[in-house]
Design an enzyme around this catalytic site. Sequence first.
Site, mmCIF file in Angstrom:
data_model
loop_
_atom_site.group_PDB
_atom_site.id
_atom_site.type_symbol
_atom_site.label_atom_id
_atom_site.label_comp_id
_atom_site.label_asym_id
_atom_site.label_seq_id
_atom_site.Cartn_x
_atom_site.Cartn_y
_atom_site.Cartn_z
ATOM 1 N N ASN A 165 16.910 4.863 12.127
ATOM 2 C CA ASN A 165 18.180 3.907 12.285
ATOM 3 C C ASN A 165 19.680 4.666 11.957
ATOM 4 O O ASN A 165 19.760 5.530 11.409
ATOM 5 C CB ASN A 165 18.018 2.814 11.414
ATOM 6 C CG ASN A 165 16.574 1.883 11.789
ATOM 7 O OD1 ASN A 165 15.570 2.037 10.864
ATOM 8 N ND2 ASN A 165 16.624 1.415 12.887
ATOM 9 N N ARG A 215 25.232 -4.203 17.837
ATOM 10 C CA ARG A 215 24.291 -5.145 17.022
ATOM 11 C C ARG A 215 25.040 -5.968 16.114
ATOM 12 O O ARG A 215 26.129 -5.781 15.716
ATOM 13 C CB ARG A 215 23.486 -4.095 16.216
ATOM 14 C CG ARG A 215 22.262 -3.000 16.916
ATOM 15 C CD ARG A 215 21.470 -3.836 17.708
ATOM 16 N NE ARG A 215 20.457 -2.874 18.589
ATOM 17 C CZ ARG A 215 20.680 -2.680 19.655
ATOM 18 N NH1 ARG A 215 21.876 -3.099 20.394
ATOM 19 N NH2 ARG A 215 19.945 -2.100 20.460
ATOM 20 N N ASN A 242 0.970 -1.165 -0.046
ATOM 21 C CA ASN A 242 0.008 0.036 -0.121
ATOM 22 C C ASN A 242 0.847 1.273 0.148
ATOM 23 O O ASN A 242 0.463 2.500 -0.105
ATOM 24 C CB ASN A 242 -0.865 -0.021 1.195
ATOM 25 C CG ASN A 242 -0.209 0.126 2.541
ATOM 26 O OD1 ASN A 242 1.124 0.115 2.423
ATOM 27 N ND2 ASN A 242 -0.727 0.070 3.603
ATOM 28 N N TYR A 244 6.393 -3.488 19.066
ATOM 29 C CA TYR A 244 6.714 -4.030 17.807
ATOM 30 C C TYR A 244 7.000 -5.719 18.073
ATOM 31 O O TYR A 244 6.506 -6.498 17.347
ATOM 32 C CB TYR A 244 7.747 -3.183 17.438
ATOM 33 C CG TYR A 244 8.701 -3.952 16.374
ATOM 34 C CD1 TYR A 244 7.999 -4.024 14.991
ATOM 35 C CD2 TYR A 244 10.090 -4.146 16.510
ATOM 36 C CE1 TYR A 244 8.577 -4.488 13.947
ATOM 37 C CE2 TYR A 244 10.558 -4.763 15.318
ATOM 38 C CZ TYR A 244 10.183 -5.072 14.275
ATOM 39 O OH TYR A 244 10.795 -5.678 13.139
HETATM 40 N N1 LIG Z 1 14.644 -3.207 8.519
HETATM 41 C C1 LIG Z 1 14.981 -3.669 9.661
HETATM 42 O O1 LIG Z 1 15.803 -3.522 10.462
HETATM 43 C C2 LIG Z 1 14.095 -4.919 10.134
HETATM 44 C C3 LIG Z 1 14.711 -6.082 11.111
HETATM 45 C C4 LIG Z 1 13.937 -6.947 11.456
HETATM 46 C C5 LIG Z 1 12.666 -7.270 10.886
HETATM 47 N N2 LIG Z 1 12.053 -6.430 9.974
HETATM 48 C C6 LIG Z 1 10.926 -6.707 9.503
HETATM 49 O O2 LIG Z 1 11.101 -6.969 7.960
HETATM 50 C C7 LIG Z 1 9.927 -6.303 7.337
HETATM 51 C C8 LIG Z 1 10.296 -5.429 6.152
HETATM 52 O O3 LIG Z 1 11.098 -4.459 6.559
HETATM 53 P P1 LIG Z 1 11.654 -3.298 5.881
HETATM 54 O O4 LIG Z 1 13.001 -2.804 6.523
HETATM 55 O O5 LIG Z 1 11.878 -3.463 4.483
HETATM 56 O O6 LIG Z 1 10.429 -2.134 6.182
HETATM 57 P P2 LIG Z 1 9.661 -1.561 5.160
HETATM 58 O O7 LIG Z 1 8.878 -0.205 5.954
HETATM 59 O O8 LIG Z 1 10.744 -0.560 4.339
HETATM 60 O O9 LIG Z 1 8.825 -2.209 4.251
HETATM 61 C C9 LIG Z 1 7.603 -2.726 4.349
HETATM 62 C C10 LIG Z 1 6.522 -2.616 3.250
HETATM 63 O O10 LIG Z 1 5.411 -2.926 3.752
HETATM 64 C C11 LIG Z 1 4.474 -2.068 3.316
HETATM 65 N N3 LIG Z 1 3.491 -2.201 3.935
HETATM 66 C C12 LIG Z 1 3.244 -1.661 5.597
HETATM 67 N N4 LIG Z 1 1.899 -1.699 5.927
HETATM 68 C C13 LIG Z 1 1.383 -2.312 4.985
HETATM 69 C C14 LIG Z 1 -0.178 -2.873 4.841
HETATM 70 N N5 LIG Z 1 -0.761 -2.547 5.781
HETATM 71 N N6 LIG Z 1 -0.565 -3.355 3.487
HETATM 72 C C15 LIG Z 1 0.281 -3.332 2.691
HETATM 73 N N7 LIG Z 1 1.814 -2.978 2.636
HETATM 74 C C16 LIG Z 1 2.089 -2.561 3.674
HETATM 75 C C17 LIG Z 1 5.141 -0.683 3.274
HETATM 76 O O11 LIG Z 1 4.740 0.193 2.345
HETATM 77 C C18 LIG Z 1 6.529 -1.241 2.731
HETATM 78 O O12 LIG Z 1 6.448 -0.991 1.395
HETATM 79 C C19 LIG Z 1 9.030 -5.786 8.410
HETATM 80 O O13 LIG Z 1 7.970 -6.767 8.751
HETATM 81 C C20 LIG Z 1 9.684 -5.556 9.408
HETATM 82 O O14 LIG Z 1 9.265 -5.506 10.637
HETATM 83 C C21 LIG Z 1 12.938 -5.495 9.718
HETATM 84 O O1 LIG Z 2 20.843 7.946 15.547
HETATM 85 C C1 LIG Z 2 20.910 6.831 16.033
HETATM 86 C C2 LIG Z 2 20.451 5.535 15.667
HETATM 87 C C3 LIG Z 2 20.727 4.447 16.439
HETATM 88 N N1 LIG Z 2 21.816 4.611 17.378
HETATM 89 C C4 LIG Z 2 22.222 3.188 17.899
HETATM 90 O O2 LIG Z 2 22.591 2.149 17.073
HETATM 91 C C5 LIG Z 2 22.165 0.955 17.393
HETATM 92 C C6 LIG Z 2 21.291 0.328 16.270
HETATM 93 O O3 LIG Z 2 19.886 1.203 16.305
HETATM 94 P P1 LIG Z 2 18.935 1.101 14.921
HETATM 95 O O4 LIG Z 2 19.661 1.201 13.812
HETATM 96 O O5 LIG Z 2 18.003 2.169 15.301
HETATM 97 O O6 LIG Z 2 18.484 -0.542 15.052
HETATM 98 P P2 LIG Z 2 17.873 -1.372 16.369
HETATM 99 O O7 LIG Z 2 17.290 -0.363 17.385
HETATM 100 O O8 LIG Z 2 18.500 -2.378 16.606
HETATM 101 O O9 LIG Z 2 16.607 -1.757 15.439
HETATM 102 C C7 LIG Z 2 16.387 -2.450 14.108
HETATM 103 O O10 LIG Z 2 16.872 -3.569 14.218
HETATM 104 C C8 LIG Z 2 15.914 -4.455 14.744
HETATM 105 C C9 LIG Z 2 16.522 -5.871 14.392
HETATM 106 O O11 LIG Z 2 17.485 -5.999 15.459
HETATM 107 C C10 LIG Z 2 14.700 -4.206 13.911
HETATM 108 O O12 LIG Z 2 13.636 -5.282 14.359
HETATM 109 C C11 LIG Z 2 13.956 -3.035 14.090
HETATM 110 O O13 LIG Z 2 13.013 -2.917 13.120
HETATM 111 C C12 LIG Z 2 15.087 -2.068 13.492
HETATM 112 O O14 LIG Z 2 14.774 -0.584 13.680
HETATM 113 C C13 LIG Z 2 21.294 1.140 18.580
HETATM 114 O O15 LIG Z 2 22.556 0.808 19.655
HETATM 115 C C14 LIG Z 2 21.144 2.346 18.787
HETATM 116 O O16 LIG Z 2 21.110 3.139 20.133
HETATM 117 C C15 LIG Z 2 22.462 5.900 17.682
HETATM 118 O O17 LIG Z 2 23.427 5.739 18.390
HETATM 119 N N2 LIG Z 2 21.991 6.796 16.916
#
Ligand SMILES: NC(=O)c1ccc[n+]([C@@H]2O[C@H](COP(=O)([O-])OP(=O)(O)OC[C@H]3O[C@@H](n4cnc5c(N)ncnc54)[C@H](O)[C@@H]3O)[C@@H](O)[C@H]2O)c1
Ligand SMILES: O=c1ccn([C@@H]2O[C@H](COP(=O)(O)OP(=O)(O)O[C@H]3O[C@H](CO)[C@@H](O)[C@H](O)[C@H]3O)[C@@H](O)[C@H]2O)c(=O)[nH]1
Length: 344
Positions: free
Chosen positions: A201, A233, A34, A152
Amino acid sequence: MTCRILITGGAGFIGSHTCLVLLEQGHSLVVVDNFDNSSPEALRRVQELAASDALQLVEGDLRNPDVLDRAFRSGRPVDGVIHFAGLKAVGESVADPLRYWDVNLNGSRVLAAVMERHGCRTLVFSSTSTVYGEPEQFPLHEGMATAPVHPYAQTKLAVEQMLGALCRSGSWRVACLRYFNPVGAHPSGRIGEDPLGIPNNLFPFITQVAAGRRDKLRVFGQDYPTPDGTGIRDYLHVMDLAEAHGVTLTHLLNQEPPTQLTVNIGTGTGLSVLDVIKGFEQATGITIPYEVVARRPGDVPRLQACPRQAEAVLGWTARRGLVEMCRDGWAWQQANPMGYRSAP
Ligand SMILES: NC(=O)c1ccc[n+]([C@@H]2O[C@H](COP(=O)([O-])OP(=O)(O)OC[C@H]3O[C@@H](n4cnc5c(N)ncnc54)[C@H](O)[C@@H]3O)[C@@H](O)[C@H]2O)c1
Ligand SMILES: O=c1ccn([C@@H]2O[C@H](COP(=O)(O)OP(=O)(O)O[C@H]3O[C@H](CO)[C@@H](O)[C@H](O)[C@H]3O)[C@@H](O)[C@H]2O)c(=O)[nH]1
């Protein structure tokens, strides 16, 4: 074997890289998105990079069964689903938990129900390392206790449990991939992470500081029980993560009897915030100004995978290191200073 794969959230950061990998492997895709947190431009560039038009888009919300029905009816039968769509900002999940339960859990429930109806019971689900909560022993093994500390992660664990119940019926093949911290971009610089507004992030914030869009990085806390006091991380290249999805889906489709897998997807290497700053500076030659500020609420000191199960069961290991993560993330930022809004 080439398959037809339904990809929810395929326009997002991880989804777009995965679509590219799967198209290059010859699969045909239908994406449901979406664009809540992404842009159609990402999918246009994926097709351009893959030189393929085997990607159909059904624009709409995952929670609407009619949208999913349309995707299932869009071509030949769907062999499997990769489910990325969801919300992922920890702080936002604390501020608005009901939205997280609705999109992440209810969206997954609607998806599973529609899959049942279409006789498709093979699913790869995006879970997260944050389901481990605030662990004290490292590296993290899949068998260790889960104790999510924010909505989350709670929603992601609930989906894992819901899918576990389906698997106990004996006919579902499900892989819950617990991603650690995906970063970087495709080496072409054409697709990458495109956060709306101020990045949450670490990596996109660093690349925006390097580009001069932000004046300095704020390091959230230097009083953690880690060697340099900053959070640790397990960062992995998004292309490694994308490749893990192709491998996982093939594994599941060949699995007899049907089964549920829960697998960490990380490198096994823990890096602190200061390690990442230093690595980025070395890879790009650009100095990243930073200041240490208070801890960010909800952050844990350390998350670091044991990646052995991914290797043993899926035959997958991360192939790219911090240099590639920094170099490719920086190439994407330079070529697209305003993300996909910098088109063409
Ligand atoms: N990026 C990370 O650090 C990370 C880490 C662990 C898990 N994940 C999980 O992996 C998945 C993908 O992450 P990402 O970083 O690509 O996120 P993202 O936000 O870039 O991608 C998510 C996609 O889902 C779509 N979306 C959201 N809600 C929707 C809905 N109701 N219907 C249809 N589409 C919808 C968004 O438009 C987007 O394109 C997520 O479920 C996230 O929780 C991400
Ligand atoms: O401006 C910033 C952003 C982050 N951090 C630090 O950097 C590390 C990583 O942070 P971030 O990149 O925000 O990642 P996480 O908080 O570990 O979370 C990410 O990684 C998870 C998986 O480990 C996913 O599930 C989440 O969606 C995703 O946001 C952490 O120690 C933060 O405190 C900073 O110091 N300054």
